[in-house]
Design a protein around this motif. Structure first.
Motif, PDB file in Angstrom:
ATOM      1  N   ILE A 137       0.822  -1.221   0.000  1.00 28.13           N
ATOM      2  CA  ILE A 137       0.000   0.000   0.000  1.00 28.13           C
ATOM      3  C   ILE A 137       0.857   1.274   0.000  1.00 28.13           C
ATOM      4  CG2 ILE A 137      -2.025  -1.091   1.055  1.00 28.13           C
ATOM      5  CD1 ILE A 137      -1.164   0.129   3.753  1.00 28.13           C
ATOM      6  N   ILE A 184      -9.343  -5.843  14.126  1.00 25.86           N
ATOM      7  CA  ILE A 184      -9.566  -7.260  13.848  1.00 25.86           C
ATOM      8  C   ILE A 184      -8.984  -8.048  15.012  1.00 25.86           C
ATOM      9  CG2 ILE A 184      -8.922  -9.227  12.402  1.00 25.86           C
ATOM     10  CD1 ILE A 184      -9.133  -7.591   9.984  1.00 25.86           C
ATOM     11  N   LYS A 219      -1.973 -15.150  10.835  1.00 28.02           N
ATOM     12  CA  LYS A 219      -2.996 -15.600   9.888  1.00 28.02           C
ATOM     13  C   LYS A 219      -3.596 -14.401   9.141  1.00 28.02           C
ATOM     14  CE  LYS A 219      -4.353 -19.866  12.162  1.00 28.02           C
ATOM     15  NZ  LYS A 219      -4.532 -19.789  13.639  1.00 28.02           N
ATOM     16  N   VAL A 220      -3.794 -13.301   9.867  1.00 25.37           N
ATOM     17  CA  VAL A 220      -4.529 -12.167   9.287  1.00 25.37           C
ATOM     18  C   VAL A 220      -3.679 -11.375   8.286  1.00 25.37           C
ATOM     19  CG1 VAL A 220      -5.699  -9.980   9.799  1.00 25.37           C
ATOM     20  CG2 VAL A 220      -5.999 -11.945  11.333  1.00 25.37           C
ATOM     21  N   VAL A 273      -3.230 -12.530   4.585  1.00 28.04           N
ATOM     22  CA  VAL A 273      -4.500 -12.437   3.851  1.00 28.04           C
ATOM     23  C   VAL A 273      -4.806 -10.968   3.542  1.00 28.04           C
ATOM     24  CG1 VAL A 273      -6.973 -12.972   3.921  1.00 28.04           C
ATOM     25  CG2 VAL A 273      -5.332 -14.526   4.996  1.00 28.04           C
ATOM     26  N   LEU A 274      -4.500 -10.101   4.511  1.00 25.30           N
ATOM     27  CA  LEU A 274      -4.747  -8.670   4.307  1.00 25.30           C
ATOM     28  C   LEU A 274      -3.881  -8.136   3.162  1.00 25.30           C
ATOM     29  CD1 LEU A 274      -6.157  -6.081   5.263  1.00 25.30           C
ATOM     30  CD2 LEU A 274      -4.331  -5.767   6.943  1.00 25.30           C
ATOM     31  N   GLU A 289      -5.389  -9.265  -0.046  1.00 24.18           N
ATOM     32  CA  GLU A 289      -6.632  -8.553  -0.335  1.00 24.18           C
ATOM     33  C   GLU A 289      -6.349  -7.128  -0.852  1.00 24.18           C
ATOM     34  OE1 GLU A 289      -9.458 -10.276  -0.019  1.00 24.18           O
ATOM     35  OE2 GLU A 289     -10.641  -8.598  -0.794  1.00 24.18           O
ATOM     36  N   PHE A 290      -5.371  -6.458  -0.219  1.00 25.69           N
ATOM     37  CA  PHE A 290      -4.971  -5.126  -0.695  1.00 25.69           C
ATOM     38  C   PHE A 290      -4.422  -5.206  -2.113  1.00 25.69           C
ATOM     39  CE2 PHE A 290      -4.424  -3.274   3.788  1.00 25.69           C
ATOM     40  CZ  PHE A 290      -5.486  -2.400   3.643  1.00 25.69           C
ATOM     41  N   LEU A 309      -7.258  -5.531  -4.462  1.00 24.13           N
ATOM     42  CA  LEU A 309      -8.009  -4.280  -4.537  1.00 24.13           C
ATOM     43  C   LEU A 309      -7.274  -3.254  -5.393  1.00 24.13           C
ATOM     44  CD1 LEU A 309     -10.456  -2.652  -3.138  1.00 24.13           C
ATOM     45  CD2 LEU A 309      -8.660  -1.693  -1.721  1.00 24.13           C
TER      46      LEU A 309
END
Ligand SMILES: Cc1cc2nc3c(=O)[nH]c(=O)nc-3n(C[C@H](O)[C@H](O)[C@H](O)COP(=O)(O)OP(=O)(O)OC[C@H]3O[C@@H](n4cnc5c(N)ncnc54)[C@H](O)[C@@H]3O)c2cc1C
Lengths: 270, 327
Positions: free
Chosen positions: B231, B305, B311-312, B315-316, B319-320, B323
């Motif tokens: 990002i 979250i 784990k998060v 995935v984040l 996902e970014f 996107l």
């Protein structure tokens, strides 16, 4: 090496800040005071320099009676003596006046090699007094220093500073004033024998009446709030409203999707 | 009084105008009065005058001298205090950068000016004097500071506190010669080391991803770096992560680290101590990822979250990526 360390007290970092009825000062009743953390780096560094090069470490502070506790802490860590310029009204003086008085105390004997202090006070969040002292004494300064080495001939100091996008290393002739940044060292805790010894170390107390204002180009009024170049007209405890949107109890992939969607559509930051 | 407001340009190692300078010019134009002037100090800096004009500077004072080629507090404060004495500006601003924090106090001491550091708001009092807002007590309170006497009012402004907005002017460029004797320069620059990083500078970054003690080791920090790079964010850390040796001190955010105010701050495996908030509490949006639903950070964030960061975060990041690939 004769090193002065300019120290001050600040409220404990955990302290709850309550604004007084006047709307422009804090209620300091229940506050626990500590040595300004950046000044602790300065004290530690001065003691290490003494351990490596010999000499002495003198603490100097300006402020109300309670500042004595900060001096005792520094003396217990290993400083040799202290000077306390004491007056309750100093608290509201601006750096210009405070520095003039401190510089005068250092200038009088004059035989110093180094002056250290913290890069800023964590309460007022400014770090001007040290640099003003350097200007008053007409000596070089190094602000926000993360490493320092005294040269073998003790005539200069090599200083490392963090800058945006890198680091610079510079040499400054001594005497010089340096403001200390975290990373410089890990301050020691005062040992029990250190604390016992500190009680016997000399603390010179200077009252307002002892100061020869005319010789330093100040009036007694300039030390108080009236002499300051600016005033705090309002103090607020900001209420930043946070969304507190909790995402829990779902599959990781769903939680992440919800977050990313919210960041894009609700907060509009991605 | 010369009835001028000055913004002294902060330059990067590569001699470019820092964003904070343009932010200060834009804000001064909106909030203050008097002729808006840029000031350029350095060697070979004249060419930068049009850029200050693009953001609204009507006049640019230039002190172009070889002696200012290497930054030194003595050189800069001598040049600036001579200019101030000569032209008596009402207000003098610069960025609250490593240089601004160094030569502004020295200059203020020399010309007898009041100086407020790290302003987050600028304004004028009823009597037309500068007022600024700044944080006090580790970010726990905001003080309004009003300048009282008639000496120039000086302030440094926090990077990212204001928006840079163009307002093109063709500035009058005034070349100033200031006598800076070589023997008044004490500083000898030994070395300038650049950080080899493609990420934005923490204090200037608009997005920041930070890791805390929950990262568990330095080997896990690439998780933070990959998310940050996805990002276009800077990477930061809590003091616990720095003290544990996961990452260097220059990444520390907080009371005894860097003070930042990005539009989004993602705190990963960070509990949310008072001292950490002292450095990032003014971020526009705060996101927390923490496995402990009772972590203090969840009571002062925008999005939280609850989950295992290992784990998060991957995935984040994915996902970014998805996107941003869609645009
Ligand atoms: C004078 C002073 C100055 C200070 N200055 C600073 C400063 O500048 N900056 C700063 O940050 N601190 C500073 N501190 C320290 C501060 O008090 C805290 O100790 C520090 O911020 C804690 O860092 P942390 O949140 O990373 O660690 P912790 O408080 O230990 O929190 C770690 C968090 O990670 C979570 N976690 C663990 N594993 C996982 C996992 N697998 N997945 C998800 N979550 C996980 C835990 O639930 C916990 O909430 C200062 C302290 C003092 C006294």
């Amino acid at each position: 090496m004769k090193t002065y360390v300019i120290v001050r007290q600040t409220p404990d970092t955990e302290a709850k800040i309550k604004v007084n009825g006047d709307g422009r000062s804090i209620n300091s009743e229940s506050i626990k005071w500590i040595v300004n953390p950046y000044d602790e780096f300065a004290i530690e560094e001065a003691i290490r320099i003494k351990e490596n090069h010999g000499g002495e470490v003198i603490l100097i502070t300006m402020g109300p009676a309670r500042n004595l506790a900060a001096l005792r802490t520094g003396l217990a860590m290993g400083a040799d003596s202290a000077i306390h310029i004491k007056d309750e009204s100093f608290a509201s003086a601006d750096p210009y006046a405070i520095a003039k008085v401190i510089a005068q105390e250092i200038k009088n004997p004059g035989d110093y090699d180094l002056i250290l202090t913290g890069k800023k006070m964590i309460d007022e969040e400014t770090g001007q007094v040290g640099i003003h002292v350097a200007e008053d004494l007409g000596i070089p300064q190094g602000a926000v220093v993360t490493k320092l080495d005294i040269s073998d001939d003790r005539k200069s100091v090599r200083v490392q500073k963090e800058i945006e996008g890198g680091q610079v290393i510079v040499d400054l002739p001594l005497p010089a004033l340096l403001t200390c940044e975290r990373g410089l060292n890990e301050p020691r805790y005062a040992s029990l024998p250190g604390i016992m010894k500190a009680k016997k170390k000399p603390v010179k107390v200077i009252e307002t009446g002892d100061i020869d204002f005319s010789s330093i180009g100040l009036s007694a009024e300039q030390l108080g709030e009236g002499g300051s170049r600016y005033a705090v007209t309002k103090l607020e405890v900001p209420e930043i409203k946070r969304r507190l949107h909790m995402i829990e109890g779902m599959e990781v992939s769903d939680a992440v999707k919800e977050l990313v969607t919210a960041l894009r559509e609700e907060a509009k930051v991605i | 009084m010369g009835n001028e407001t000055w913004v002294v340009a902060d330059l990067t190692i590569d001699g470019k105008v820092r964003k904070v300078t343009l932010e200060a010019i834009s804000e001064a134009r909106k909030k203050l009065q008097g002729t808006l002037c840029g000031v350029l100090l350095g060697s070979g800096v004249s060419a930068l005058a049009p850029e200050l004009g693009r953001y609204g500077a009507e006049k640019v004072y230039v002190v172009d001298s070889e002696i200012l080629g290497d930054y030194s507090s003595e050189g800069y404060s001598t040049a600036l205090s001579e200019l101030i004495k000569k032209h008596s500006p009402d207000i003098v601003l610069a960025g609250n950068t490593s240089q601004g924090q160094d030569y502004f106090p020295r200059t203020a001491a020399r010309v007898g000016a009041g100086l407020a550091l790290d302003a987050i708001d600028l304004g004028l009092s009823d009597s037309g004097r500068l007022t600024v807002k700044r944080y006090m007590y580790s970010g726990k309170s905001i003080a309004t500071v009003e300048f009282l006497d008639n000496s120039p009012a000086m302030a440094t402004v926090r990077p990212n506190a204001f928006k840079p907005e163009e307002d093109p002017k063709t500035p009058e460029v005034l070349s100033e010669s200031v006598d800076i004797p070589a023997d008044c320069i004490w500083t000898k620059v030994v070395e300038v080391k650049r950080k080899e990083s493609t990420r934005p500078e923490l204090t200037e970054a608009d997005r920041i991803v930070s890791g805390g003690r929950g990262m568990a080791s330095s080997e896990n920090f690439p998780l933070i770096f990959e998310l940050a790079d996805t990002i276009g964010a800077a990477a930061g850390a809590s003091r616990a992560a720095v003290d544990a040796g996961f990452v260097p001190y220059e990444m520390q955010v907080g009371q005894t680290g860097k003070v930042v105010s990005p539009s989004i701050y993602i705190a990963i495996g960070i509990s949310g101590s008072v001292q950490h908030f002292a450095g990032m509490g003014s971020s526009k949006v705060i996101v927390a990822i923490n496995k402990d639903p009772d972590a203090p950070i969840f009571s002062k964030c925008d999005y939280g979250i609850v989950g295992d960061l290992f784990k998060v975060v991957p995935v984040l990041t994915k996902e970014f990526k998805n996107l941003l690939a869609q645009g």
